[in-house]
Design a protein around this motif. Sequence first.
Motif, PDB file in Angstrom:
ATOM      1  N   GLU A  70      -3.641   1.430  15.168  1.00 61.14           N
ATOM      2  CA  GLU A  70      -3.335   0.686  13.952  1.00 61.14           C
ATOM      3  C   GLU A  70      -1.832   0.466  13.848  1.00 61.14           C
ATOM      4  OE1 GLU A  70      -5.139   1.868  10.286  1.00 61.14           O
ATOM      5  OE2 GLU A  70      -6.825   2.761  11.352  1.00 61.14           O
ATOM      6  N   VAL A  71      -1.466  -0.786  13.638  1.00 58.47           N
ATOM      7  CA  VAL A  71      -0.064  -1.147  13.464  1.00 58.47           C
ATOM      8  C   VAL A  71       0.043  -1.908  12.151  1.00 58.47           C
ATOM      9  CG1 VAL A  71       1.882  -2.442  14.399  1.00 58.47           C
ATOM     10  CG2 VAL A  71       0.296  -1.281  15.951  1.00 58.47           C
ATOM     11  N   TYR A  72       1.036  -1.576  11.365  1.00 59.57           N
ATOM     12  CA  TYR A  72       1.198  -2.197  10.054  1.00 59.57           C
ATOM     13  C   TYR A  72       2.466  -3.042  10.047  1.00 59.57           C
ATOM     14  CZ  TYR A  72      -2.290   1.296   9.001  1.00 59.57           C
ATOM     15  OH  TYR A  72      -3.426   2.041   9.022  1.00 59.57           O
ATOM     16  N   ASP A  73       2.385  -4.183   9.365  1.00 59.37           N
ATOM     17  CA  ASP A  73       3.534  -5.081   9.272  1.00 59.37           C
ATOM     18  C   ASP A  73       4.531  -4.632   8.213  1.00 59.37           C
ATOM     19  OD1 ASP A  73       2.610  -6.800  11.279  1.00 59.37           O
ATOM     20  OD2 ASP A  73       1.336  -7.869   9.845  1.00 59.37           O
ATOM     21  N   SER A  74       4.075  -3.804   7.288  1.00 57.82           N
ATOM     22  CA  SER A  74       4.968  -3.342   6.225  1.00 57.82           C
ATOM     23  C   SER A  74       4.463  -2.019   5.680  1.00 57.82           C
ATOM     24  CB  SER A  74       5.006  -4.378   5.092  1.00 57.82           C
ATOM     25  OG  SER A  74       3.745  -4.434   4.447  1.00 57.82           O
ATOM     26  N   VAL A  75       5.315  -1.371   4.942  1.00 58.29           N
ATOM     27  CA  VAL A  75       4.944  -0.121   4.292  1.00 58.29           C
ATOM     28  C   VAL A  75       3.828  -0.380   3.284  1.00 58.29           C
ATOM     29  CG1 VAL A  75       5.786   1.725   2.782  1.00 58.29           C
ATOM     30  CG2 VAL A  75       7.220   0.884   4.631  1.00 58.29           C
ATOM     31  N   GLU A  76       3.898  -1.512   2.615  1.00 57.61           N
ATOM     32  CA  GLU A  76       2.868  -1.856   1.631  1.00 57.61           C
ATOM     33  C   GLU A  76       1.495  -1.928   2.292  1.00 57.61           C
ATOM     34  OE1 GLU A  76       5.768  -3.665   1.883  1.00 57.61           O
ATOM     35  OE2 GLU A  76       6.722  -2.822   0.095  1.00 57.61           O
ATOM     36  N   LEU A  78       0.542  -0.350   4.980  1.00 60.43           N
ATOM     37  CA  LEU A  78       0.161   1.016   5.303  1.00 60.43           C
ATOM     38  C   LEU A  78      -0.419   1.710   4.078  1.00 60.43           C
ATOM     39  CD1 LEU A  78       0.085   3.646   6.987  1.00 60.43           C
ATOM     40  CD2 LEU A  78       2.492   3.966   6.365  1.00 60.43           C
ATOM     41  N   PHE A  79       0.256   1.579   2.920  1.00 63.26           N
ATOM     42  CA  PHE A  79      -0.239   2.220   1.699  1.00 63.26           C
ATOM     43  C   PHE A  79      -1.581   1.650   1.268  1.00 63.26           C
ATOM     44  CE2 PHE A  79       4.326   3.435   0.623  1.00 63.26           C
ATOM     45  CZ  PHE A  79       4.132   4.760   1.018  1.00 63.26           C
ATOM     46  N   LYS A  80      -1.770   0.352   1.434  1.00 64.49           N
ATOM     47  CA  LYS A  80      -3.067  -0.252   1.100  1.00 64.49           C
ATOM     48  C   LYS A  80      -4.176   0.346   1.965  1.00 64.49           C
ATOM     49  CE  LYS A  80      -1.251  -4.675  -0.487  1.00 64.49           C
ATOM     50  NZ  LYS A  80      -1.045  -6.081  -0.135  1.00 64.49           N
ATOM     51  N   ALA A  81      -3.905   0.514   3.269  1.00 67.25           N
ATOM     52  CA  ALA A  81      -4.891   1.097   4.175  1.00 67.25           C
ATOM     53  C   ALA A  81      -5.194   2.548   3.799  1.00 67.25           C
ATOM     54  CB  ALA A  81      -4.400   1.012   5.617  1.00 67.25           C
ATOM     55  N   LEU A  82      -4.154   3.284   3.413  1.00 65.08           N
ATOM     56  CA  LEU A  82      -4.356   4.686   3.030  1.00 65.08           C
ATOM     57  C   LEU A  82      -5.138   4.777   1.725  1.00 65.08           C
ATOM     58  CD1 LEU A  82      -0.848   6.139   3.895  1.00 65.08           C
ATOM     59  CD2 LEU A  82      -2.996   6.567   5.102  1.00 65.08           C
ATOM     60  N   ASP A  83      -4.882   3.884   0.789  1.00 70.48           N
ATOM     61  CA  ASP A  83      -5.609   3.879  -0.477  1.00 70.48           C
ATOM     62  C   ASP A  83      -7.085   3.548  -0.280  1.00 70.48           C
ATOM     63  OD1 ASP A  83      -3.502   4.636  -2.043  1.00 70.48           O
ATOM     64  OD2 ASP A  83      -2.933   2.592  -2.581  1.00 70.48           O
ATOM     65  N   ALA A  84      -7.385   2.756   0.753  1.00 70.96           N
ATOM     66  CA  ALA A  84      -8.766   2.341   1.007  1.00 70.96           C
ATOM     67  C   ALA A  84      -9.606   3.483   1.576  1.00 70.96           C
ATOM     68  CB  ALA A  84      -8.780   1.155   1.962  1.00 70.96           C
ATOM     69  N   GLU A  85      -8.940   4.530   2.088  1.00 74.72           N
ATOM     70  CA  GLU A  85      -9.684   5.652   2.707  1.00 74.72           C
ATOM     71  C   GLU A  85     -10.432   6.457   1.704  1.00 74.72           C
ATOM     72  OE1 GLU A  85      -7.152   7.994   5.175  1.00 74.72           O
ATOM     73  OE2 GLU A  85      -6.872   6.394   6.595  1.00 74.72           O
TER      74      GLU A  85
END
Length: 85
Positions: A70-76, A78-85
């Motif tokens: 998984e590669v993220y274009d921005s910190v935002e 990354l946080f969205k992906a973590l919140d979805a868990e």
Amino acid sequence: MEATIQRKQTSFRLRTDLLEFMKEDAERQNRTLNNFLESLLLDYYYNEPNEVTKAAIEEAMNRKEYPEGEVYDSVEDLFKALDAE
């Protein structure tokens, strides 16, 4: 009126290479070696993470599975992906 901070002169032994690294860092920050070291020690002893941060660190350290590739274009993102868990 501010209270005077009392200081006591002391001495201790350090590895010469470590001392040189610290002197260079202090110089880069335009600080005395004493001020630089005192600041590091104060940060270490007085800037304890709050309970939420401690819990997040514990969770990260004990996580069994990490997503691969998984590669993220921005910190935002990354946080969205973590919140979805």
